[in-house]
Design an enzyme around this catalytic site. Structure first.
Site, short mmCIF file in Angstrom:
data_model
loop_
_atom_site.label_atom_id
_atom_site.label_comp_id
_atom_site.label_asym_id
_atom_site.label_seq_id
_atom_site.Cartn_x
_atom_site.Cartn_y
_atom_site.Cartn_z
N LYS A 92 134.20 138.26 45.06
CA LYS A 92 132.88 137.90 45.57
C LYS A 92 132.98 136.62 46.38
O LYS A 92 133.65 135.66 45.95
CB LYS A 92 131.89 137.73 44.41
CG LYS A 92 130.47 137.40 44.85
CD LYS A 92 129.53 137.28 43.64
CE LYS A 92 128.11 136.97 44.10
NZ LYS A 92 127.16 136.89 42.96
N SER A 167 123.36 139.80 43.49
CA SER A 167 123.92 139.23 44.71
C SER A 167 125.37 139.63 44.95
O SER A 167 125.92 139.34 46.02
CB SER A 167 123.82 137.69 44.64
OG SER A 167 124.57 137.18 43.55
N SER A 191 123.19 139.55 38.67
CA SER A 191 123.88 139.84 39.93
C SER A 191 125.21 140.57 39.80
O SER A 191 125.80 140.93 40.81
CB SER A 191 124.09 138.54 40.71
OG SER A 191 122.86 138.04 41.17
#
Length: 511
Positions: A92, A167, A191
């Site tokens: 990420k 996210s 997320s």
């Protein structure tokens, strides 16, 4: 840092309403300048004794990016053996990989290149994994949908007109499409679990503090988590085995916290599961009857296999989202915005280069913030100026009551379950969507996930099935630090339900 002139000290004194007289100003100017001389000493010491050297690593813009899920691609591997040998991993893009750009989805960070690997990256490389690139994430990670990153929307491999969730939007989309074997996600309000649910893969938010957050861009220290996103529970367990445990650098971690072999633990179920089905999780304001039906059917599949499931009520679960609102908004305003992500007043490892880069960039053009971060800044600044942090303190003090509500039921059950999200993946707002739609789509799904960020309980989302052709997630929640028990129960569900494979999946499952 340049020393201030007398005029600058006078301006500051007036701004801060310090009441310094003109005859005393020379003294304050001289003593302030003398005091600030220590800053130069620290800068020099750090540069010569502690500053990491940025390694040279090759990376490139993604050549093939149909889902918009890659930020940059690379091919990093330290060894050919190890428990994750041969596994391609996406990181990420709020997590530092030294020498590889980190954007965190935001114009306020674009162009920054970290000079040290995050702890989880170091551990993955040591385990034989290959870092395949950085996965797009939402702007400063403050969105549960996949339309806020300044690189453009991330598209769901089940329906490219729909959100992949956020996210950790790129992380889940890349795993679901088969572009990578595993991915690191981050979770402050859901997320990891949100995109896992929307994309039909497994996402595990570990117990707070089990996995070190060192080297990842923070939002709010008390709710920051990193964890695995994977195609199967066994894959998630393999990754958690590698990344769990104290690193001595992260204040989120209790001293001496350790992980275990979570893969071996998957088969250590010596009794039928007792499952508490949290009724409030099916009764959110926007609960989709189709989602509820799929999760109920999944639970029936497990009871048909000999396990016991009973409805339980946890009224405090419905208060969790409001408590999270206060903590995440005031806390993120104080730390992520005013404190330049890392904030101050804690012992551990900081990234001063990132703090300086981001702090300078956002102050140069605050309008570059996404709509959701602007909402946080407005709401958080107003609340802090008018409440002086007292509401944050109240919410933080309510954490124990909220956690105890789950713990009381977990005394009688091995795990709790509920829908991960009340809805399936919504449509990505068009580029000209009104700001109200942009914000609504970003935050509409967190009511079941966010409370567990406040309390820190481990929670894993697994695919429960499809509703109108879109994945539905089932969330398994357990006692703190019983991540093995949560994954064991998730594995039992997976055996009963099977896994999901997105259309146009690129490869077979890895485990």
């Amino acid at each position: 840092m340049e020393l201030p002139s007398r005029a600058v000290v006078e301006e500051l004194a007036d701004e801060l309403l310090l009441g310094i007289t003109a005859e005393d100003l020379d003294v304050y100017h001289a003593t302030t300048s003398g005091l600030l001389g220590s800053w130069a000493v620290v800068d020099n010491l750090y540069d010569h004794e502690a500053a990491p050297t940025v390694p040279t690593r090759e990376w490139s813009e993604p050549a093939d990016n149909p889902l918009g899920a890659w930020y940059v691609t690379t091919q990093l591997a330290d060894r050919a053996d190890g428990p994750l040998a041969g596994r391609r991993v996406a990181i990420k893009d709020n997590v530092a990989v030294a020498g590889i750009p980190l954007m965190n989805g935001s114009e306020t960070v674009r162009g920054f290149v970290p000079n040290a690997d995050a702890t989880v990256v170091t551990r993955l490389l040591a385990a034989g994994a290959t870092i395949a690139g950085k996965a797009v994430c939402e702007d400063l990670c403050f969105s549960g949908a996949s339309h806020t990153s300044k690189t453009g929307p991330v598209r769901n491999p089940w329906d490219r007109d729909r959100t992949s969730g956020g996210s950790s939007s790129g992380s889940a989309a890349l795993v679901a499409s088969g572009a990578v074997d595993l991915a690191i996600g981050g979770d402050q309000g859901g997320s990891i679990r949100i995109p896992a649910s929307f994309c039909g893969v497994v996402g595990h938010k570990p117990t707070f503090g089990l996995v070190p957050y060192t080297g990842a861009f923070p939002i709010e220290q008390s709710i920051d988590h990193l964890g695995p996103i994977a195609p199967t529970v066994a894959d998630a367990a393999a990754m958690l085995t590698v990344i769990a445990g104290a690193d001595g650098k992260d204040p989120r971690q209790p001293t001496g916290v350790t992980g275990k072999d979570y893969v071996t633990e998957l088969d250590q179920l010596d009794h039928g599961l007792r499952i508490g089905v949290v009724t409030e999780g099916f009764d959110q304001a926007n609960s989709d009857p189709g989602v509820n039906a799929v999760v109920r059917q999944a639970i029936e599949s497990l009871t048909a296999a000999g396990h016991v499931a009973e409805d339980v009520s946890i009224p405090w679960h419905k208060h969790g989202a409001a408590i999270w609102d206060v903590i995440s908004v005031e806390g993120a305003t104080w730390q992520m915005v005013q404190g330049n992500a890392y904030g101050l007043n804690w012992k551990g490892t900081y990234d001063p280069d990132q703090m300086a880069y981001y702090g300078r960039r956002w102050r140069h053009d605050p309008s570059a913030f996404s709509e959701t971060v602007k909402l946080v800044a407005l709401g958080g600044t107003y609340a802090l100026r008018n409440g002086y942090g007292a509401s944050y303190a109240k919410a933080r003090n309510l954490e124990g009551t909220l956690a105890a509500a789950y713990d009381a039921v977990l005394e009688s059950y091995d795990v709790l379950v509920m829908p991960t999200l009340p809805i399936t993946a919504s449509l990505i707002p068009p580029p000209d969507a009104p700001v109200g739609e942009v914000i609504a789509r970003a935050l509409e799904m967190v009511s079941n996930t966010a409370p567990l960020n406040v309390t820190g309980h481990p929670a894993c989302s697994i695919p429960a099935g499809l509703s109108d052709g879109l994945p539905v997630g089932l969330m398994v929640v357990g006692k703190k630090y019983d991540d093995a028990g949560v994954l064991r129960a998730a594995h039992a569900f997976e055996r009963a339900l099977g896994t999901l494979t997105a259309p146009h999946h690129q490869k077979e499952l890895t485990a």
